[in-house]
Design a protein around this motif. Structure first.
Motif, short mmCIF file in Angstrom:
data_model
loop_
_atom_site.label_atom_id
_atom_site.label_comp_id
_atom_site.label_asym_id
_atom_site.label_seq_id
_atom_site.Cartn_x
_atom_site.Cartn_y
_atom_site.Cartn_z
N GLU A 23 -4.60 17.15 3.78
CA GLU A 23 -5.91 16.63 3.38
C GLU A 23 -5.91 15.96 2.01
N THR A 24 -4.84 16.06 1.25
CA THR A 24 -4.83 15.47 -0.09
C THR A 24 -4.23 14.07 -0.11
N LEU A 25 -3.91 13.50 1.03
CA LEU A 25 -3.30 12.18 1.10
C LEU A 25 -4.15 11.14 0.37
N LYS A 26 -3.53 10.40 -0.55
CA LYS A 26 -4.23 9.44 -1.40
C LYS A 26 -3.68 8.03 -1.17
N ALA A 27 -4.57 7.07 -1.06
CA ALA A 27 -4.16 5.67 -0.95
C ALA A 27 -3.96 5.09 -2.34
N GLY A 28 -2.99 4.19 -2.47
CA GLY A 28 -2.72 3.52 -3.73
C GLY A 28 -1.98 2.23 -3.48
N LEU A 29 -1.50 1.62 -4.55
CA LEU A 29 -0.79 0.35 -4.47
C LEU A 29 0.57 0.46 -5.14
N HIS A 30 1.46 -0.47 -4.79
CA HIS A 30 2.71 -0.63 -5.51
C HIS A 30 2.99 -2.12 -5.66
N VAL A 31 3.63 -2.49 -6.78
CA VAL A 31 3.96 -3.89 -7.05
C VAL A 31 5.20 -3.90 -7.93
N GLY A 32 6.09 -4.88 -7.69
CA GLY A 32 7.28 -4.91 -8.52
C GLY A 32 8.26 -6.01 -8.16
N LEU A 33 9.49 -5.81 -8.62
CA LEU A 33 10.58 -6.76 -8.46
C LEU A 33 11.67 -6.17 -7.58
N ILE A 34 12.35 -7.05 -6.85
CA ILE A 34 13.47 -6.66 -5.99
C ILE A 34 14.71 -7.42 -6.43
N GLY A 35 15.83 -6.74 -6.43
CA GLY A 35 17.13 -7.40 -6.50
C GLY A 35 17.80 -7.16 -5.16
N HIS A 36 18.48 -8.14 -4.64
CA HIS A 36 19.14 -7.96 -3.34
C HIS A 36 20.56 -8.53 -3.44
N ALA A 37 21.54 -7.66 -3.29
CA ALA A 37 22.94 -8.05 -3.43
C ALA A 37 23.69 -7.82 -2.13
N HIS A 38 24.18 -8.91 -1.54
CA HIS A 38 25.00 -8.79 -0.34
C HIS A 38 26.39 -8.30 -0.76
N LEU A 39 26.79 -7.17 -0.23
CA LEU A 39 28.12 -6.64 -0.51
C LEU A 39 29.12 -7.10 0.54
N SER A 40 28.64 -7.38 1.74
CA SER A 40 29.42 -7.92 2.85
C SER A 40 28.43 -8.58 3.80
N ASN A 41 28.89 -8.98 4.98
CA ASN A 41 27.99 -9.60 5.95
C ASN A 41 26.89 -8.66 6.42
N LEU B 20 0.82 -1.20 0.00
CA LEU B 20 0.00 0.00 0.00
C LEU B 20 0.85 1.26 0.00
N ASN B 21 0.33 2.30 -0.63
CA ASN B 21 0.94 3.63 -0.64
C ASN B 21 0.00 4.61 0.05
N ALA B 22 0.56 5.65 0.64
CA ALA B 22 -0.18 6.82 1.11
C ALA B 22 0.63 8.02 0.65
N TYR B 23 0.20 8.65 -0.45
CA TYR B 23 0.98 9.71 -1.10
C TYR B 23 0.21 11.02 -1.15
N SER B 24 0.97 12.07 -1.32
CA SER B 24 0.43 13.39 -1.57
C SER B 24 1.39 14.13 -2.48
N ILE B 25 0.87 15.03 -3.30
CA ILE B 25 1.74 15.97 -4.00
C ILE B 25 1.44 17.32 -3.39
N THR B 26 2.44 17.87 -2.76
CA THR B 26 2.20 19.06 -1.95
C THR B 26 3.45 19.89 -1.84
N GLU B 27 3.27 21.15 -1.54
CA GLU B 27 4.39 22.01 -1.22
C GLU B 27 4.62 22.03 0.29
N LYS B 28 3.70 21.39 1.01
CA LYS B 28 3.74 21.37 2.47
C LYS B 28 4.13 19.98 2.95
N SER B 29 3.72 19.66 4.14
CA SER B 29 3.97 18.36 4.73
C SER B 29 3.17 17.28 4.01
#
Length: 182
Positions: A44-62, A31-40
């Motif tokens: 009152e414009t906070l909008k709910a949405g979704l996100h979906v995608g792929l992850i790559g995860h690379a261990h650089l060290s322990n 889930l997303n909770a986003y706003s486009i604003t010049e303020k915080s």
């Protein structure tokens, strides 16, 4: 020109990640909770949405990892729908107990933009949105499932108009699954 530079940076970081000690991929969504604003972001414009995608995860060290992602994200506000393909490049500090602190740049490529009347306003919105992403995640090593909480702080004024500067800012709460995680 900004898009070419951003794509080059993303390519170089993905290339570097694949040569790391251990690299795996996964899927994520939430889930997303986003706003486009010049303020915080808390307005009152906070909008709910979704996100979906792929992850790559690379261990650089322990304890350190690089996590590039490719994510479709529904953003904007209650009056404007903005859809992006975001490419966060997160640097992570991994604790021994499965928790991770993460931060890094996010490059957002605008897919569509419509106002509340379903009128296309893509020509009024910048096509590249650069943000700083920061958050915490946890992965259960026994199941390879994890949870992620993140704040994305937009740095790009996404409006092409001469009005007030507006920025994409929001929170994400998601789950993920890593394949072949060690």
């Amino acid at each position: 020109m900004k898009q070419i530079f951003a794509i080059a940076v993303v390519f170089l970081l993905f290339t570097g990640a694949t040569s790391a000690q251990h690299f795996n991929i996964g899927i994520k969504g939430g889930l997303n909770a986003y706003s486009i604003t010049e303020k915080s972001v808390f307005d009152e414009t906070l909008k709910a949405g979704l996100h979906v995608g792929l992850i790559g995860h690379a261990h650089l060290s322990n304890n350190f990892a690089l996590q590039p992602e490719l994510v479709y994200s529904m953003q904007g506000s209650k009056s404007i729908d903005l859809n992006y393909v975001n490419v966060p490049l997160l640097f992570q500090y991994m604790f021994d107990n499965g928790f991770r602190l993460q931060a890094g740049p996010q490059f957002g490529f605008l897919v569509s933009a419509e106002d509340k009347n379903n009128v296309d306003i893509k020509n009024n919105i910048e096509s590249l949105d650069i943000a700083i992403a920061m958050g915490i995640s946890y992965v259960n090593p026994a199941t390879n499932f994890g949870v992620d909480f993140r704040y994305n702080h937009g740095l790009t004024d996404v409006s092409k108009n001469n009005g007030p500067k507006i920025f994409n800012r929001g929170f994400q709460l998601g789950v993920f699954y890593l394949l072949n995680h060690k």
